[in-house]
Write an enzyme that holds these catalytic residues in place. Sequence first.
Site, PDB file in Angstrom:
ATOM      1  N   HIS A   1      -2.697  -2.174  -9.620  1.00  9.21           N
ATOM      2  CA  HIS A   1      -3.844  -1.172  -8.661  1.00  9.21           C
ATOM      3  C   HIS A   1      -5.008  -2.450  -8.680  1.00  9.21           C
ATOM      4  CE1 HIS A   1      -6.020   1.744  -6.788  1.00  9.21           C
ATOM      5  NE2 HIS A   1      -4.853   2.223  -6.532  1.00  9.21           N
TER       6      HIS A   1
ATOM      7  N   HIS B   1       0.950  -1.308   0.075  1.00  8.94           N
ATOM      8  CA  HIS B   1       0.038   0.014  -0.049  1.00  8.94           C
ATOM      9  C   HIS B   1       0.914   1.185  -0.106  1.00  8.94           C
ATOM     10  CE1 HIS B   1      -3.323   2.475   0.803  1.00  8.94           C
ATOM     11  NE2 HIS B   1      -3.679   2.201   1.898  1.00  8.94           N
TER      12      HIS B   1
ATOM     13  N   ASP C   1       2.639   5.674  -6.663  1.00 10.86           N
ATOM     14  CA  ASP C   1       3.798   5.504  -6.169  1.00 10.86           C
ATOM     15  C   ASP C   1       5.233   5.294  -7.054  1.00 10.86           C
ATOM     16  OD1 ASP C   1       1.744   3.710  -4.097  1.00 10.86           O
ATOM     17  OD2 ASP C   1       2.989   5.131  -3.068  1.00 10.86           O
TER      18      ASP C   1
HETATM   19  C1  SDX Z   1      -1.564   2.387  -3.308  1.00  8.35           C
HETATM   20  O1  SDX Z   1      -6.324   0.863  -3.251  1.00  8.35           O
HETATM   21  C2  SDX Z   1      -5.828   2.048  -3.409  1.00  8.35           C
HETATM   22  O2  SDX Z   1      -6.714   2.907  -3.753  1.00  8.35           O
HETATM   23  C3  SDX Z   1      -4.151   2.201  -2.865  1.00  8.35           C
HETATM   24  C4  SDX Z   1      -3.551   3.620  -3.405  1.00  8.35           C
HETATM   25  C5  SDX Z   1      -4.306   4.730  -2.663  1.00  8.35           C
HETATM   26  O3  SDX Z   1      -4.188   5.776  -3.187  1.00  8.35           O
HETATM   27  O4  SDX Z   1      -4.691   4.412  -1.507  1.00  8.35           O
HETATM   28  O5  SDX Z   1      -3.852   3.828  -4.856  1.00  8.35           O
HETATM   29  C6  SDX Z   1      -2.251   3.559  -3.004  1.00  8.35           C
HETATM   30  O6  SDX Z   1      -1.482   1.368  -2.499  1.00  8.35           O
HETATM   31  C7  SDX Z   1      -1.248   2.105  -4.624  1.00  8.35           C
HETATM   32  C8  SDX Z   1      -0.547   0.373  -4.939  1.00  8.35           C
HETATM   33  C9  SDX Z   1       0.879   0.468  -4.267  1.00  8.35           C
HETATM   34  N1  SDX Z   1       1.504  -0.711  -4.243  1.00  8.35           N
HETATM   35  C10 SDX Z   1       2.471  -1.215  -5.082  1.00  8.35           C
HETATM   36  O7  SDX Z   1       2.844  -0.649  -6.130  1.00  8.35           O
HETATM   37  C11 SDX Z   1       2.960  -2.571  -4.951  1.00  8.35           C
HETATM   38  C12 SDX Z   1       2.991  -3.488  -5.995  1.00  8.35           C
HETATM   39  N2  SDX Z   1       1.637  -3.719  -6.704  1.00  8.35           N
HETATM   40  C13 SDX Z   1       1.100  -5.031  -6.275  1.00  8.35           C
HETATM   41  O8  SDX Z   1       1.558  -5.480  -5.115  1.00  8.35           O
HETATM   42  C14 SDX Z   1      -0.495  -5.144  -6.790  1.00  8.35           C
HETATM   43  O9  SDX Z   1      -0.539  -4.605  -7.788  1.00  8.35           O
HETATM   44  C15 SDX Z   1      -1.500  -4.510  -5.723  1.00  8.35           C
HETATM   45  C16 SDX Z   1      -1.185  -4.780  -4.305  1.00  8.35           C
HETATM   46  C17 SDX Z   1      -1.392  -3.027  -5.810  1.00  8.35           C
HETATM   47  C18 SDX Z   1      -2.623  -5.008  -6.516  1.00  8.35           C
HETATM   48  O10 SDX Z   1      -3.065  -6.130  -5.968  1.00  8.35           O
HETATM   49  P1  SDX Z   1      -4.144  -7.003  -6.467  1.00  8.35           P
HETATM   50  O11 SDX Z   1      -5.273  -6.147  -7.147  1.00  8.35           O
HETATM   51  O12 SDX Z   1      -4.564  -7.909  -5.389  1.00  8.35           O
HETATM   52  O13 SDX Z   1      -3.453  -7.588  -7.862  1.00  8.35           O
HETATM   53  P2  SDX Z   1      -3.306  -9.198  -7.877  1.00  8.35           P
HETATM   54  O14 SDX Z   1      -2.348  -9.404  -7.209  1.00  8.35           O
HETATM   55  O15 SDX Z   1      -4.716  -9.499  -7.983  1.00  8.35           O
HETATM   56  O16 SDX Z   1      -2.695  -9.082  -9.419  1.00  8.35           O
HETATM   57  C19 SDX Z   1      -3.232  -9.418 -10.667  1.00  8.35           C
HETATM   58  C20 SDX Z   1      -1.960 -10.359 -11.418  1.00  8.35           C
HETATM   59  C21 SDX Z   1      -1.345 -11.341 -10.734  1.00  8.35           C
HETATM   60  O17 SDX Z   1      -0.714 -12.222 -11.539  1.00  8.35           O
HETATM   61  P3  SDX Z   1      -1.428 -13.527 -11.798  1.00  8.35           P
HETATM   62  O18 SDX Z   1      -1.592 -14.205 -10.440  1.00  8.35           O
HETATM   63  O19 SDX Z   1      -2.980 -13.317 -12.383  1.00  8.35           O
HETATM   64  O20 SDX Z   1      -0.360 -14.219 -12.751  1.00  8.35           O
HETATM   65  O21 SDX Z   1      -0.998  -9.245 -11.587  1.00  8.35           O
HETATM   66  C22 SDX Z   1       0.191  -9.687 -10.759  1.00  8.35           C
HETATM   67  C23 SDX Z   1      -0.336 -10.513 -10.042  1.00  8.35           C
HETATM   68  O22 SDX Z   1       0.861 -11.468  -9.878  1.00  8.35           O
HETATM   69  N3  SDX Z   1       0.693  -8.406 -10.377  1.00  8.35           N
HETATM   70  C24 SDX Z   1       1.860  -8.136 -10.395  1.00  8.35           C
HETATM   71  C25 SDX Z   1       1.976  -6.865  -9.809  1.00  8.35           C
HETATM   72  N4  SDX Z   1       0.747  -6.340  -9.282  1.00  8.35           N
HETATM   73  C26 SDX Z   1       0.038  -7.548  -9.696  1.00  8.35           C
HETATM   74  N5  SDX Z   1       2.992  -8.716 -11.187  1.00  8.35           N
HETATM   75  C27 SDX Z   1       4.234  -7.909 -11.102  1.00  8.35           C
HETATM   76  N6  SDX Z   1       4.239  -6.670 -10.428  1.00  8.35           N
HETATM   77  C28 SDX Z   1       3.257  -6.178  -9.855  1.00  8.35           C
HETATM   78  N7  SDX Z   1       3.540  -5.061  -9.155  1.00  8.35           N
END
Ligand code: SDX
Length: 421
Positions: free
Chosen positions: A301, A262, A357
Amino acid sequence: MADSITITDNRTGESLEVPILDGGIDAKAWSKLLPGIWFHDPSFGATSGAASSITELDGEAGFLRYRGYPIEQLAESSSYLEVAYLLIHGELPTPEQFEAWRYEITHHTFIHENVRKRFMEGFHHDAHPMGMLVSTIAALSTFYPEARDLTPDVVMKQVVRLIAKMPTLAAGAYRHSVGMPFVYPDNSLDFAANFLSMMWKTAEPRYDANPVLARALDVLFILHADHEQNCSTTAMRTVGSSHADPYVATAAATAALYGPRHGGANEAVIRMLTQIGSIDAVPAYVERVKQGDVRLQGFGHRVYKNYDPRARIIKKTADEVFEVTGKNPLLDIALKLEEVALSDSYFTDRKLYPNVDFYSGLIYQAMGFPMDMFTVLFAIPRTAGWLSHYMELLDQDSRIYRPRQLYVGHPVRDYTPIERR
Ligand code: SDX
């Protein structure tokens, strides 16, 4: 065709038509048809937990609006304090309302000396500023016992105190971590400039922040002010639903923000870019991401399946900051990473785009903030969003949050004494 769905319980043949209202379906309706059957949605990926009028965002279209105003217009023309007023009160302030609001916030920036001297100075020298922030926000609850009274005007007093004191606590945590004396707020400065003064002032009688950097920080505060039902806001609403006071609820939200999935992502992005080290190493890193070894920090996201509109504005702000500070050498690696990722179907198929971010850390680093302060910089402005949701929850007289579960554990069994195990 009616805006409704019909649910049929095939065990009984009984059906129920449920209207689709405001993009949702009221759960109470199907509970009548399916008592004891729960729709299972562990991370709330497809569940609405609130009816809110604060922030609207659309993941497909990639728009973000606070109380109906597009984020692009607010970032261009407003200020964080004005946006905080908009989130809390629901409307943009008149000049008189803004002046009163600005006066109130400016005159509540001080913290009790015991918080600084006895509490903050008690932390270890290398305590993470987020750990200090979570603790000191909760500690404020003990200095304002009236906060347990949730009548609107008493809550508003705590709201003003929290918005005003977050920069003071944040800068105090930083000064403690570098062994520098605490800097008192300067009431002649605006919100962002005062925070920069409390961060960087040394021997000079008054710290005058570079206006370009102060404005850039204020824009970043606007962009981070709210984001509907994100993880930390959900924590705020959950704790608030028990009628805990605004301070401990804000501490809970700050704790949720601390996580690298997050708010901690902006710090994780810089660590990732530093680890990649050069543009040439980008393709190999992207391969590791595709193998699932590592995550692309700052990408992806839960809601945005398009470019995060905030990332676009931050990228523009970065250019203005780098004019003053000199370009962050990690920017080229970030730009290359974005270019390679967005031309690769692994990311586009999963709709993984830069989020808020991805670039913000580059700006913070160029402005001289240490990495462990980046999430603190997210928490400062998000306080206005968290508190607007807390107040909305109280206005709606929401019930205490208490989701159900699917029990998948052991069936009933008898205790066996230890000698017989
Ligand atoms: C914020 O919710 C909000 O509004 C948050 C925020 C706010 O203003 O409050 O916008 C702020 O928290 C932004 C997000 C910051 N976090 C990151 O940048 C960390 C990296 N991102 C991920 O960990 C992830 O994308 C999340 C946590 C942000 C979202 O997680 P989800 O929705 O649970 O995504 P998912 O795990 O369901 O992903 C779907 C697919 C998966 O692959 P498959 O299993 O389908 O093969 O996408 C992949 C994931 O493995 N994936 C990624 C990835 N994010 C998702 N693969 C590589 N790198 C990534 N960053």
